[in-house]
Design a protein around this motif. Structure first.
Motif, PDB file in Angstrom:
ATOM      1  N   SER A   1      -3.845  11.198  -5.819  1.00 58.17           N
ATOM      2  CA  SER A   1      -4.062   9.776  -5.239  1.00 58.17           C
ATOM      3  C   SER A   1      -3.027   9.340  -4.064  1.00 58.17           C
ATOM      4  CB  SER A   1      -4.151   8.629  -6.213  1.00 58.17           C
ATOM      5  OG  SER A   1      -2.780   8.407  -6.682  1.00 58.17           O
TER       6      SER A   1
ATOM      7  N   PHE B   1      -9.729   4.241  -6.410  1.00 55.01           N
ATOM      8  CA  PHE B   1      -8.143   4.245  -6.872  1.00 55.01           C
ATOM      9  C   PHE B   1      -7.803   4.410  -8.320  1.00 55.01           C
ATOM     10  CE2 PHE B   1      -4.447   2.273  -8.519  1.00 55.01           C
ATOM     11  CZ  PHE B   1      -3.552   3.189  -7.884  1.00 55.01           C
TER      12      PHE B   1
ATOM     13  N   TRP C   1      -0.106   5.606  -4.830  1.00 56.60           N
ATOM     14  CA  TRP C   1      -0.735   5.126  -3.561  1.00 56.60           C
ATOM     15  C   TRP C   1      -2.117   4.338  -3.826  1.00 56.60           C
ATOM     16  CZ3 TRP C   1       0.685   6.753   1.699  1.00 56.60           C
ATOM     17  CH2 TRP C   1       1.872   7.343   1.761  1.00 56.60           C
ATOM     18  N   GLN C   2      -2.431   3.165  -3.014  1.00 55.45           N
ATOM     19  CA  GLN C   2      -3.627   2.457  -3.386  1.00 55.45           C
ATOM     20  C   GLN C   2      -4.278   3.088  -2.456  1.00 55.45           C
ATOM     21  OE1 GLN C   2      -3.163  -1.632  -3.697  1.00 55.45           O
ATOM     22  NE2 GLN C   2      -1.305  -1.514  -4.890  1.00 55.45           N
ATOM     23  N   LYS C   3      -5.633   3.532  -2.472  1.00 53.86           N
ATOM     24  CA  LYS C   3      -6.454   4.024  -1.597  1.00 53.86           C
ATOM     25  C   LYS C   3      -7.958   3.526  -1.646  1.00 53.86           C
ATOM     26  CE  LYS C   3      -3.984   7.411   0.192  1.00 53.86           C
ATOM     27  NZ  LYS C   3      -4.381   9.179   0.172  1.00 53.86           N
ATOM     28  N   THR C   4      -8.649   3.714  -0.746  1.00 52.02           N
ATOM     29  CA  THR C   4     -10.211   3.762  -0.669  1.00 52.02           C
ATOM     30  C   THR C   4     -10.758   5.137  -0.280  1.00 52.02           C
ATOM     31  OG1 THR C   4     -10.492   3.033   1.687  1.00 52.02           O
ATOM     32  CG2 THR C   4     -10.393   1.312  -0.103  1.00 52.02           C
ATOM     33  N   TYR C   5     -11.600   5.678  -0.712  1.00 48.30           N
ATOM     34  CA  TYR C   5     -12.580   7.000  -0.485  1.00 48.30           C
ATOM     35  C   TYR C   5     -13.530   6.728   0.395  1.00 48.30           C
ATOM     36  CZ  TYR C   5      -8.644   8.532  -3.519  1.00 48.30           C
ATOM     37  OH  TYR C   5      -7.209   8.631  -4.003  1.00 48.30           O
TER      38      TYR C   5
ATOM     39  N   SER D   1       0.822  -1.197  -0.072  1.00 49.33           N
ATOM     40  CA  SER D   1      -0.076  -0.049   0.007  1.00 49.33           C
ATOM     41  C   SER D   1       0.843   1.351   0.097  1.00 49.33           C
ATOM     42  CB  SER D   1      -0.887  -0.299   1.339  1.00 49.33           C
ATOM     43  OG  SER D   1      -0.098  -0.046   2.430  1.00 49.33           O
TER      44      SER D   1
ATOM     45  N   GLY E   1      -8.768   9.926   1.636  1.00 49.56           N
ATOM     46  CA  GLY E   1      -8.741   8.709   1.821  1.00 49.56           C
ATOM     47  C   GLY E   1      -8.171   7.946   2.440  1.00 49.56           C
ATOM     48  N   ALA E   2      -8.167   6.533   2.560  1.00 46.84           N
ATOM     49  CA  ALA E   2      -7.332   5.686   3.348  1.00 46.84           C
ATOM     50  C   ALA E   2      -6.653   4.690   2.622  1.00 46.84           C
ATOM     51  CB  ALA E   2      -8.338   5.218   4.444  1.00 46.84           C
ATOM     52  N   ALA E   3      -5.189   4.594   3.164  1.00 43.49           N
ATOM     53  CA  ALA E   3      -4.394   3.485   2.416  1.00 43.49           C
ATOM     54  C   ALA E   3      -5.046   2.275   2.585  1.00 43.49           C
ATOM     55  CB  ALA E   3      -2.973   3.525   3.014  1.00 43.49           C
ATOM     56  N   SER E   4      -5.374   1.564   1.471  1.00 44.32           N
ATOM     57  CA  SER E   4      -5.906   0.213   1.175  1.00 44.32           C
ATOM     58  C   SER E   4      -5.355  -0.648  -0.064  1.00 44.32           C
ATOM     59  CB  SER E   4      -7.353   0.448   1.248  1.00 44.32           C
ATOM     60  OG  SER E   4      -7.933  -1.096   1.088  1.00 44.32           O
TER      61      SER E   4
END
Length: 295
Positions: free
Chosen positions: A15, A242, A50-54, A3, A22-25
């Motif tokens: 991103s 993402f 960065w891999q994220k969720t929002y 992540s 968002g939050a790292a995921s």
């Protein structure tokens, strides 16, 4: 796939980093050779950005922010958003400096109250002046006040609207948003993604529209809605949010409208081996819209 970001990730991008929201995921890459093209592209972007969720943004503020961003850059729309919130937003918000909250230009009707209620009652010339850095400020001020009136009348407050966006069926929310004058598909999808945190939502802006058709995971003549449908039908839900932000960043960094990185050096683009280069002709240096290339 981790992540974190790779060594060559830009120091700032939409991103990644704390400013990206968002939050790292992390998500799992699809290693199947017959995986859809769009998923292979997004998986590779996951190695770069960065891999994220929002989710979690206030829905009405997100709606206002998206209106401000229409036909302008983040550099121009962000000061307009900050000025609007300083003048009309709840004074208790921690996002703004105390001196802004106590600014003598602050609208006295904002108080500790609701953003939608304050903007519904706003004097349009004052609002237009406040958001002038965003461009098209007369039209945008009219749109914002109209949207605020509707949110106040139908949902009671910005909080009521936020609950609707977060809790109701996504299709119902999207239809309701699109029924609001001044709200298009991209704006509706941004609210669903960044406020509602809904998986499977991939907003389509000009970057996404261009890249999807240029790379070949949407037809060359696809409009914005057709691109959205093509992507969402092939891409796993958890990768959509993402994928949206990373594709925009990829467009800014590499796949630009007039000067894509592959034009001079195919090896300069990290997606070169996946791209159909529809409308891009390195031999002649010509770049056209994918729809024109299909003629």
């Amino acid at each position: 796939m981790g992540s974190g970001m790779s060594d060559d990730e830009p120091a700032r991008n939409i991103s990644g980093g704390e400013s990206g929201g968002g939050a790292a995921s992390a998500f799992a890459a699809n290693d199947e050779s017959d995986a859809p093209l769009v998923e292979r592209v997004v998986d590779r972007l996951g190695d770069r950005y960065w891999q994220k969720t929002y989710g979690g943004q206030d829905a009405f503020e997100c709606l206002v922010r998206t209106v401000l961003s229409q036909n302008t850059s983040d550099k121009a729309s962000q000061p307009a958003h900050d000025a609007l919130m300083a003048r009309y937003g709840p004074a208790s918000r921690e996002d703004f400096e105390l001196e802004r909250a106590s600014d003598e230009r602050r609208d006295p009707r904002a108080g500790e109250g609701d953003l939608a209620v304050a903007l519904a009652d706003a004097h349009r010339p004052d609002l237009a002046e406040t958001i002038s850095s965003a461009g098209l400020y007369n039209r945008k001020s009219e749109t914002i006040i109209r949207l605020a009136e509707r949110v106040r009348d139908e949902y009671g407050s910005a909080d009521g609207f936020d609950a609707f966006v977060t809790d109701e069926d996504p299709d119902t929310v999207r239809d309701s948003l699109l029924d609001m004058k001044g709200v298009g598909p991209k704006t509706a999808d941004c609210v669903l993604l960044f406020a509602g945190g809904r998986d499977g939502v991939f907003p389509v802006d000009t970057h996404v529209h261009r890249i999807a058709r240029r790379m070949g995971f949407a037809p060359p003549d696809a409009d914005h809605e057709a691109v959205r449908e093509a992507i969402e039908s092939e891409l796993p839900d958890e990768k959509c949010g993402f994928g949206h932000t990373a594709t925009i960043q990829f467009g800014r960094d590499f796949c630009k409208s007039r000067t894509p990185a592959c034009l001079d050096d195919p090896e300069a683009c990290p997606m070169a081996d996946l791209c159909a280069q529809v409308g891009v002709y390195p031999d002649t240096g010509e770049v056209v819209d994918p729809d024109d290339a299909a003629d």
